[in-house]
Design an enzyme around this catalytic site. Structure first.
Site, mmCIF file in Angstrom:
data_model
loop_
_atom_site.group_PDB
_atom_site.id
_atom_site.type_symbol
_atom_site.label_atom_id
_atom_site.label_comp_id
_atom_site.label_asym_id
_atom_site.label_seq_id
_atom_site.Cartn_x
_atom_site.Cartn_y
_atom_site.Cartn_z
ATOM 1 N N ASP A 136 0.834 -1.200 0.000
ATOM 2 C CA ASP A 136 0.000 0.000 0.000
ATOM 3 C C ASP A 136 0.871 1.253 0.000
ATOM 4 O O ASP A 136 2.017 1.243 0.446
ATOM 5 C CB ASP A 136 -0.961 0.014 1.191
ATOM 6 C CG ASP A 136 -0.249 0.022 2.527
ATOM 7 O OD1 ASP A 136 0.685 -0.783 2.707
ATOM 8 O OD2 ASP A 136 -0.619 0.832 3.402
ATOM 9 N N GLU A 156 -0.139 -0.830 5.852
ATOM 10 C CA GLU A 156 0.945 -0.412 6.735
ATOM 11 C C GLU A 156 0.905 1.090 6.918
ATOM 12 O O GLU A 156 1.190 1.602 7.993
ATOM 13 C CB GLU A 156 2.299 -0.835 6.159
ATOM 14 C CG GLU A 156 3.475 -0.684 7.131
ATOM 15 C CD GLU A 156 4.096 0.711 7.137
ATOM 16 O OE1 GLU A 156 4.877 0.997 8.056
ATOM 17 O OE2 GLU A 156 3.804 1.515 6.225
#
Length: 388
Positions: free
Chosen positions: A86, A146
């Site tokens: 991400d 994250e």
């Protein structure tokens, strides 16, 4: 496939937290010989790939079962590459589409090039080229959360792996750790983080009648030097001194003729192993003694350290020096990362990756030479661990 080709493909997926956008299907297609575990919760997707190279034969396992330390003898070393796919939103004013990677003057441009699709691309390529001659378990753990809360990302995946007895012995998280040149920094730990809210109480009233009021801002002024920017310990060779930092102040109703009834102070403490939530509480209670207040503390992460002489750290250092001709600084600076979740399970973990001068910035990019060297370092680590 080399690190550049894989990284280009990874960047093309607009995986803004917690979107996965099908990137895991692409990654799985690169590793047909690896077994797969997937975990999805609250829109967050996690992928775990693993392969046992040169597994111990059953008759050998039976012989090992007769030995005293059966568990250590039967299981090969399990090493894990970990990271996140991400990225943060790109924002505006890019010179090119942030999700259409371009190469310009020796750099690959695109969101996530440094943080951390470049690192992921490098360790995926290294894993594809790894062919050990001894028993070895290699795994890859990736999450789509994250940059966000991280509640259902790496932490959740590791809990699932524990249930299946698949926790690794060692791990490298490919965060962009380097400052000026590739290889100048390895994170061997991270500071902990404690968030707090302090409310100093007073008596609200008319500003023209101060004798009838008790202004909590006056109270704050008397203790501010003891709670703003103070060191809570002296640090050590691995950690900077723990520091209490005020992040927000709020008081009053917005009226010029009314004194506030309370003042709220938000703060954060980034701390070493020498400071704990309890010791911070004791310090504040001592400073605020006899004052009317309420205090809330919450730890968002605990500090951890991997020994500088550990096997993983040593092998990584050796390969950085060999490949990058740089001696890395071992440090614990920076914010929190998913490495803390590995440490919480007793896993030997360090962080190493690309230069971080444009992480989360416009026109994020990574040099082509970095990707090439990073892949070589990661492959060297795999080969070094499998030989020792």
């Amino acid at each position: 496939m080399d690190a550049l080709e894989i990284t280009q493909k990874l960047i093309s997926y607009p995986t803004i937290t917690p979107k996965e956008c099908g990137i895991f299907e692409y990654i799985k297609s690169l590793f047909p010989a690896f077994k797969t575990l997937e975990c999805e919760k609250n829109g967050v997707k996690n992928l775990f790939l693993y392969r046992i190279f040169n597994p111990l034969k059953k008759h050998a396992e039976k012989e090992h079962a007769k030995e005293k330390h059966v568990k250590e003898n039967v299981k090969p070393l399990h090493f894990c590459f970990a990271g996140h796919i991400d990225v943060v939103p790109p924002g505006n004013n890019w010179q090119s589409d942030p999700f259409k990677p371009i190469i310009k003057e020796g750099f690959l441009y695109g969101r996530g090039a440094q943080d951390m699709k470049g690192g992921v691309g490098a360790f995926l390529s290294a894993s594809l080229n790894f062919n050990p001659k001894t028993p070895f378990l290699l795994s890859i753990l990736l999450t789509s959360d994250e940059e966000g809360p991280g509640i259902f990302g790496t932490r959740l995946m590791l809990e699932k792996l524990k249930e299946k007895d698949l926790l690794p012995h060692m791990a490298i998280v490919a965060e962009p750790t380097c400052e000026k040149v590739l290889g100048d920094s390895i994170k061997i730990g991270r500071r902990g983080s404690i968030n707090g809210k302090l409310i100093l109480k007073g008596v609200q009233g008319h500003v023209a009648y101060p004798q009838k009021c008790q202004n909590p801002i006056d109270t704050l002024a008397s203790v501010l030097p003891l709670i703003s920017g103070v060191h809570l310990d002296n640090g050590d060779e691995c950690f900077d001194p723990s520091k209490l930092v005020i992040t927000n102040l709020h008081a009053g109703l917005g009226a010029n003729n009314v004194t506030p009834g309370s003042v709220e102070i938000a703060f954060n403490a980034r701390h070493s192993l020498k400071t704990t939530q309890e010791s911070l509480k004791e310090y504040l209670e001592k400073v605020l003694k006899d004052l009317p207040y309420t205090l809330e503390l919450e730890s968002s992460s605990s500090p951890f350290i991997t020994a500088s002489h550990s096997k993983l750290t040593s092998v990584l250092q050796e390969n950085i020096l060999k490949t990058c001709h740089t001696t890395p600084l071992l440090n614990t600076k920076g914010g929190t990362s998913d490495a803390r979740f590995f440490s919480a399970h007793g896993i030997e973990v360090v962080e190493f990756g690309a230069i971080n001068d444009r992480i989360h910035a416009v026109d994020e990019r990574v040099s082509l030479k970095e990707l090439e060297l990073l892949e070589k370092v990661f492959l060297g680590v795999l080969e070094g661990l499998s030989e020792k």
